[in-house]
Design an enzyme around this catalytic site. Structure first.
Site, PDB file in Angstrom:
ATOM      1  N   GLU A 143       0.836  -1.213   0.000  1.00 37.94           N
ATOM      2  CA  GLU A 143       0.000   0.000   0.000  1.00 37.94           C
ATOM      3  C   GLU A 143       0.864   1.254   0.000  1.00 37.94           C
ATOM      4  O   GLU A 143       0.526   2.251  -0.622  1.00 37.94           O
ATOM      5  CB  GLU A 143      -0.909   0.029   1.239  1.00 37.94           C
ATOM      6  CG  GLU A 143      -2.015  -1.003   1.230  1.00 37.94           C
ATOM      7  CD  GLU A 143      -3.046  -0.742   0.158  1.00 37.94           C
ATOM      8  OE1 GLU A 143      -2.666  -0.663  -1.028  1.00 37.94           O
ATOM      9  OE2 GLU A 143      -4.231  -0.637   0.482  1.00 37.94           O
TER      10      GLU A 143
ATOM     11  N   THR B 205      -5.948   7.053  -5.038  1.00 34.98           N
ATOM     12  CA  THR B 205      -6.037   7.071  -3.576  1.00 34.98           C
ATOM     13  C   THR B 205      -5.222   8.227  -3.000  1.00 34.98           C
ATOM     14  O   THR B 205      -5.655   8.914  -2.072  1.00 34.98           O
ATOM     15  CB  THR B 205      -5.563   5.722  -2.998  1.00 34.98           C
ATOM     16  OG1 THR B 205      -6.443   4.717  -3.487  1.00 34.98           O
ATOM     17  CG2 THR B 205      -5.593   5.706  -1.479  1.00 34.98           C
TER      18      THR B 205
HETATM   19  N1  HSE Z   1      -8.730   3.887   4.024  1.00 40.38           N
HETATM   20  C1  HSE Z   1      -8.160   4.159   2.736  1.00 40.38           C
HETATM   21  C2  HSE Z   1      -8.634   5.518   2.276  1.00 40.38           C
HETATM   22  C3  HSE Z   1      -8.604   3.111   1.770  1.00 40.38           C
HETATM   23  O1  HSE Z   1      -9.824   5.770   2.397  1.00 40.38           O
HETATM   24  O2  HSE Z   1      -7.819   6.309   1.811  1.00 40.38           O
HETATM   25  C4  HSE Z   1      -8.148   3.351   0.360  1.00 40.38           C
HETATM   26  O3  HSE Z   1      -7.217   2.429  -0.026  1.00 40.38           O
END
Ligand code: HSE
Length: 309
Positions: free
Chosen positions: A131, A184
């Site tokens: 990630e 993201t």
């Molecule tokens: N919790 C993370 C976000 C999940 O909302 O940015 C996205 O990968």
């Protein structure tokens, strides 16, 4: 003969409205597949990537499928080499945990090929490193459910403490993926870093309510708790027609609905499959009105996580 395995790891819905960075669940489809092969010489290679439209790097230090394996090999002090074939079976930048599925599939496969020196839960910190490569933040709310299956709470990051939450058997997720892309990284950068005490109280009340609702199979409580004052107010602007799509899901009988992860996918929870399919149709109609192509997925909560195919 070379030793090789094919592993599937599932898509995930992170945040689940009120649980920004701390709640997520796995679904049965879509997901990613990897074929990982033991090599005679050290080093990681990515010999094939399909389904990414040529966008992902085959450099093992840059790909979310291989970075967790590199970190894992450092930890177990192994020089074992692997070749990876990555088959992306879900869209990138969709809010469905695409990078997490690859990270989990890769490190899960490598650990099995080496005779499982680490337990499944011990693979989580390595999967989180995927990630970090994907968006600069090693959050666990996609990787934890992708790895462990089910509905997962990240109780704490330091130290890492995750809890699998039992869910009602007839809980269904409807997910709609509109054909637009939200990175993201961008969806995180538009969030505020501070929170008023008022909003914090609203949010933690809802998180606790959602967890209790799941444990008690109290669908009313689940629905009442599915509200987000942290991310949705900002991220909704990145998804055309978001509030109409959400309202369509609620009008069709969803318990609650929200943005899946960092979006643009939108998800809804409901308590029967037929309803989940009607919700899918109604949500899809809203994106159709805006001429935004979309795919829908209906699934129960996937309690298994990654599987060897
Ligand atoms: N919790 C993370 C976000 C999940 O909302 O940015 C996205 O990968």
């Amino acid at each position: 003969m070379e030793k090789s395995i094919r592993v599937f790891a599932p898509a995930t819905v992170a945040n689940v409205t009120c649980g920004f960075d701390i709640l997520g669940f796995a679904v049965s489809a879509p997901g990613d597949e990897v074929v990982v092969t033991l090599k005679k010489s050290p080093g990681i290679t990515i010999s094939e990537i399909t389904g990414d439209g040529g966008r992902l790097s085959k450099d093992p230090s840059q790909n979310t499928v291989s970075v967790p394996i590199l970190r894992y090999l450092e930890k177990i002090k192994s020089k074992q080499g692997f070749d990876i074939k990555l088959h992306k079976k879900m869209p990138l930048g969709s809010g469905l945990g695409s990078s997490s599925a690859s990270s989990v599939a890769g490190v899960f496969a490598a650990n099995i090929l080496l005779g499982e020196p680490l337990k499944r839960i011990e693979l989580l910190p390595f999967a989180m490193e995927g990630e970090r490569v994907a968006c600069g933040s090693a959050h666990a709310d996609n990787v934890a459910p992708a790895l462990l299956g089910g509905f997962v709470l990240v109780r704490s990051y330091r130290p890492l403490d995750v809890v699998k939450i039992p869910t009602p058997a007839s809980l269904y997720a409807t997910i709609i993926h509109p054909h637009i892309e939200v990175r993201t990284k961008d969806a995180r950068s538009i969030l505020r870093n501070d929170l008023s005490l008022h909003d914090a109280i609203v949010q933690w009340g809802n998180v606790a309510g959602l967890v209790c609702g799941l444990l008690m199979s109290d669908y009313g409580l689940i629905g009442r708790s599915m509200h987000d004052v942290v991310a949705e107010p900002y991220r909704s602007a990145l998804i055309p027609g978001y509030y109409e799509v959400k309202q369509a899901a609620l009008d069709a009988g969803a318990l609650g609905a929200g943005i899946s992860g960092s979006g643009p996918s939108v998800f809804a929870l409901s308590n029967d499959e037929k309803k989940a399919r009607v919700i899918a149709k109604k949500m899809s109609e809203e994106f159709n009105k805006l001429n935004i192509g979309n795919d829908v997925y209906v699934s129960q909560i996937n309690s298994e996580g990654p599987v060897v195919l």
